[in-house]
Write an enzyme that holds these catalytic residues in place. Structure first.
Site, PDB file in Angstrom:
ATOM      1  N   ASP A 192       0.876  -1.179   0.000  1.00 51.01           N
ATOM      2  CA  ASP A 192       0.000   0.000   0.000  1.00 51.01           C
ATOM      3  C   ASP A 192       0.911   1.226   0.000  1.00 51.01           C
ATOM      4  O   ASP A 192       1.436   1.619   1.033  1.00 51.01           O
ATOM      5  CB  ASP A 192      -0.898   0.019   1.248  1.00 51.01           C
ATOM      6  N   HIS A 205      -5.230  11.829  13.688  1.00 47.92           N
ATOM      7  CA  HIS A 205      -6.228  11.741  12.615  1.00 47.92           C
ATOM      8  C   HIS A 205      -7.410  10.859  12.993  1.00 47.92           C
ATOM      9  O   HIS A 205      -8.449  10.932  12.344  1.00 47.92           O
ATOM     10  CB  HIS A 205      -5.604  11.173  11.334  1.00 47.92           C
ATOM     11  N   ASP A 239       7.310  15.359  10.938  1.00 43.92           N
ATOM     12  CA  ASP A 239       7.302  15.403   9.467  1.00 43.92           C
ATOM     13  C   ASP A 239       7.267  16.851   8.987  1.00 43.92           C
ATOM     14  O   ASP A 239       7.239  17.115   7.792  1.00 43.92           O
ATOM     15  CB  ASP A 239       6.136  14.592   8.891  1.00 43.92           C
TER      16      ASP A 239
HETATM   17  N1  LIG Z   1       2.380  10.099   0.337  1.00 49.15           N
HETATM   18  C1  LIG Z   1       1.607   9.075   1.010  1.00 49.15           C
HETATM   19  C2  LIG Z   1       0.220   9.587   1.354  1.00 49.15           C
HETATM   20  C3  LIG Z   1       0.022   9.425   2.826  1.00 49.15           C
HETATM   21  N2  LIG Z   1      -1.182  10.078   3.263  1.00 49.15           N
HETATM   22  C4  LIG Z   1      -1.469   9.781   4.683  1.00 49.15           C
HETATM   23  C5  LIG Z   1      -0.553  10.595   5.566  1.00 49.15           C
HETATM   24  C6  LIG Z   1      -0.811  10.259   7.032  1.00 49.15           C
HETATM   25  C7  LIG Z   1       0.000  11.149   7.946  1.00 49.15           C
HETATM   26  C8  LIG Z   1      -0.031  10.645   9.382  1.00 49.15           C
HETATM   27  C9  LIG Z   1       0.628  11.629  10.377  1.00 49.15           C
HETATM   28  O1  LIG Z   1       1.970  11.889  10.040  1.00 49.15           O
HETATM   29  O2  LIG Z   1      -0.047  12.878  10.395  1.00 49.15           O
HETATM   30  C10 LIG Z   1       0.578  11.027  11.770  1.00 49.15           C
HETATM   31  F1  LIG Z   1       1.072  11.898  12.644  1.00 49.15           F
HETATM   32  F2  LIG Z   1      -0.660  10.732  12.108  1.00 49.15           F
HETATM   33  F3  LIG Z   1       1.307   9.921  11.796  1.00 49.15           F
HETATM   34 ZN   LIG Z   2       1.999  13.949   9.969  1.00 47.79          ZN
END
Ligand SMILES: NCCCNCCCCCC(O)(O)C(F)(F)F
Ligand SMILES: [Zn+2]
Length: 668
Positions: free
Chosen positions: A20, A135, A265
């Protein structure tokens, strides 16, 4: 009191079991890289280790629905196919037979932190956890998150410890919509989040992540979103938002507890954020929050996918929680136009809710487009081939500087042998003080006091400063016969010989402070109750509070909205803080000021006070030693009409000082 560290390797024991592209970045190594960096740097050994625990059903139900919890409870017994099937109902998240166990540990770890802090076992702390939380929603997993660790902790603190107001700061680069939904109508929880948004083109593509989501009903004003509409945001962009949005609101809110959704991040090198702020920025973001709520700060790991910048950022955060001096943030640039627009939009959206914004400029905001956004083809990771991945221009940045922690000896009146005229002569012969300086100082001082004790004072100050700059002592406190004279002569003569830039902060009425330093070797910010001498130079900034320095809310607005941004832009090698006699500044405010100024010049702060102000010695020394300032209660009162004058002053100064800007050119 110490710093708690919660970590349990059990939380590394789940991972993505199928292909994924959206989830492949959330790997167990995120936790081990963070923890091992803390061990390697010796920081984990300086923390109080607090064990993780599983959150109970009741605790999880503080935020989540029973049917969601019951559904997740079934996942440990699912086959791989069932897990895939189960996962499909949620977005950008994956399940694993062990993730329910880890999710209970992640939530329970943050509750352990809250217990340790609220029972006074430690002052602050951090929980290194996965899965992350911000989230996840009442009835749904999302974005790698299963239970909303920080939202549960906020509800838990209120229920178990009667905490009245909780501030949640979410510096992760993604919008914690789960937290926003949980508290958007709740005035007892102030949620602040910045996030990559790109006008809704970035995940999770929510219209309600924009700056105009301010909260609902009685919660209006208690949800602050700052969307980043471009990538590449830098340290100066982050600090501007803290100084001009978050901190004024946070101080006005006056929380009893601060929770941080500490996602890294938002640091340089991260594939998700694509920002350019360096890991040492988290030392400053943490520091700027540490004087709130009497220092009760609880950080929980959220995101962070570049293992190098993640580990460095975690270390910077923990080292600050431990009270070590901060690194200087070199060459801050001015905030970029896009950041200024986001800043202005957030401030305008909240203008009606916060006193500190009552007088803020209110230019028209750009139309928020209502047309549906067109996403790039299905939010699919471009299938990067191996070599493409390696060829992607990897970001590089300097390793954060060593942050030596000098013996935390601060207030020091030096041994008498340094005092006295011969002391100065010895200093001058020792070459420490060039003869020409001696004369300059003497004529400076002999005006003020008889030669003897003035000269003694000077030699004492000079020695104190030398010990500071050789890192022999962290900071200093000196009682002097004439604070104004000492401050000026110190800044003009002594300091400028030892450091390249001195930030001089004068509190209280005084004259003779407006000497002009055209070369910028000293920046004088003079906060007083009367009109300072008019501004002759960019480097002399009189800030007038009509109600005097005793007006804490006006004083605080001057510190947060003017002094902090100026200090960051000026980046001094030493901070000189002079408390003029009868300044009227309250002890709490005085301690907050010292606490915040410690963030500059690697903590090298020299406080000068009038010899007869022994009463203030205690609170001053306590603040210099890094003890959290007493929370300011009196902030309830709305900001005085000074707010208007301060906003006008800030607008006038921003031509010279970029970090004072809060508005972008609005091509709406
Ligand atoms: N390019 C890949 C697309 C990813 N899309 C989802 C990103 C989720 C981020 C999670 C987060 O970093 O906000 C947490 F802190 F919750 F871990
Ligand atoms: Zn994040």
């Amino acid at each position: 009191m110490g710093t708690a560290l919660v970590y349990d390797e059990e939380m590394t024991k789940y991972k993505l079991l199928w292909v994924d592209p959206a989830c492949k970045i959330e790997v167990p190594e995120r936790l081990t890289a963070s923890y091992e960096a803390l061990v390697r740097s010796g920081l984990s050994g300086r923390c109080v280790s607090v064990p993780a625990r599983q959150a109970s059903d009741a605790e999880i139900l503080l935020v989540h629905s029973e049917e969601y919890l019951e559904a997740v409870k079934k996942t440990p017994y699912m086959t791989l196919e069932d897990l895939k099937e189960f996962t499909l109902q949620y977005g950008d998240v994956y399940f694993h037979p062990n993730i329910y166990h880890c999710a209970k540990l992640a939530a329970g770890s943050v509750l352990q932190l809250v217990d340790s802090i609220m029972t006074g076992k430690v002052r602050n702390g951090i929980a290194l956890v996965r899965p992350p939380g911000h989230h996840s929603m009442r009835g749904a997993a999302n974005g790698f998150c299963v239970f909303n660790n920080v939202a549960i902790a906020a509800r838990y603190a209120k229920q178990k410890y009667g905490v009245k107001r909780v501030l949640i700061v979410d510096w992760d680069i993604h919008h914690g919509q789960g937290v926003q939904y949980c508290f958007e109508d709740d005035p007892s929880v102030l949620y602040f989040s910045w996030h990559r948004y790109e006008h809704q083109k970035f995940w999770p593509h929510l219209r309600e992540s924009d700056y105009d989501s301010v909260g609902k009903g009685s919660g209006a004003g208690f949800n602050i979103n700052v969307p980043w509409n471009k990538v590449g945001m830098e340290n100066s962009d982050y600090l501007s938002v803290f100084c001009h949005v978050l901190l004024p609101a946070a101080y006005e809110f006056c929380p009893d507890l601060v929770l941080v959704c500490a996602g890294f991040d938002s640091a340089i090198g991260d594939p998700e954020g694509e920002m350019c702020a360096t890991p040492d920025i988290f030392a400053h973001l943490t520091h700027l929050l540490m004087n709130l709520a009497g220092g009760k700060l609880c950080a929980a790991l959220e995101g962070g996918y570049n293992l190098t910048s993640l580990a460095q950022s975690v270390c910077q955060t923990v080292q600050t929680l431990l009270g070590d001096p901060l690194p200087r943030l070199a060459n801050l640039r001015s905030p970029c136009i896009s950041a200024l627009e986001s800043l202005q939009c957030a401030r305008s959206a909240h203008r009606q809710y916060w006193s500190f914004l009552k007088h803020a400029a209110n230019p028209p905001l750009p139309e928020i487009s209502t047309k549906p956004i067109k996403l790039a083809k299905e939010e699919e990771e471009p299938a990067e081939t191996a070599e493409e991945e390696s060829s992607g221009e990897a970001k590089v940045w300097p390793e954060p500087p060593q942050r030596s922690c000098p013996p935390v000896c601060s207030a020091s009146v030096l041994p008498d042998d340094v005092a006295g005229a011969d002391g100065l002569k010895r200093l001058s012969t020792s070459g420490a003080l060039q003869p020409r300086l001696v004369n300059k100082l003497k004529n400076h001082f002999t005006k003020a006091a008889d030669d003897g004790d003035a000269v003694a004072t000077i030699s004492r100050l000079h020695t104190l400063m030398e010990k500071m700059l050789t890192n022999e002592i962290g900071n200093g406190l000196a009682l002097v016969p004439d604070v104004a004279a000492a401050t000026m002569c110190f800044a003009q003569d002594l300091a400028s010989d030892l450091v390249d830039r001195v930030l001089v902060v004068c509190v209280g009425n005084a004259t003779g402070l407006n000497y002009v330093t055209t070369d910028g070797r000293a920046l004088v910010v003079h906060i007083s109750g009367e009109d300072g001498e008019e501004r002759k130079s960019k480097y002399y900034i009189p800030v007038r509070l009509k109600q005097g320095c005793g007006d804490t809310s006006g004083f605080l607005q001057a510190v947060l909205g003017l002094l902090l941004p100026l200090g960051y832009e000026y980046d001094p090698g030493l901070v000189l803080l002079g408390r003029m006699p009868e300044s009227g500044v309250g002890d709490g405010m005085w301690q907050q000021l010292i606490g915040l100024l410690r963030g500059f010049a690697k903590g090298h702060t020299l406080v000068l006070m009038q010899a007869n102000e022994e009463a203030c010695m205690g609170p001053t020394a306590s603040a210099l030693l890094g003890h959290p300032a007493a929370p300011l209660q009196e902030l309830g009162a709305p900001f005085p009409q000074d707010g208007d004058a301060l906003e006008r002053l800030r607008e006038r100064l921003q031509a010279d000082w970029k970090m004072l800007q809060t508005t972008g050119r609005m091509d709406c």
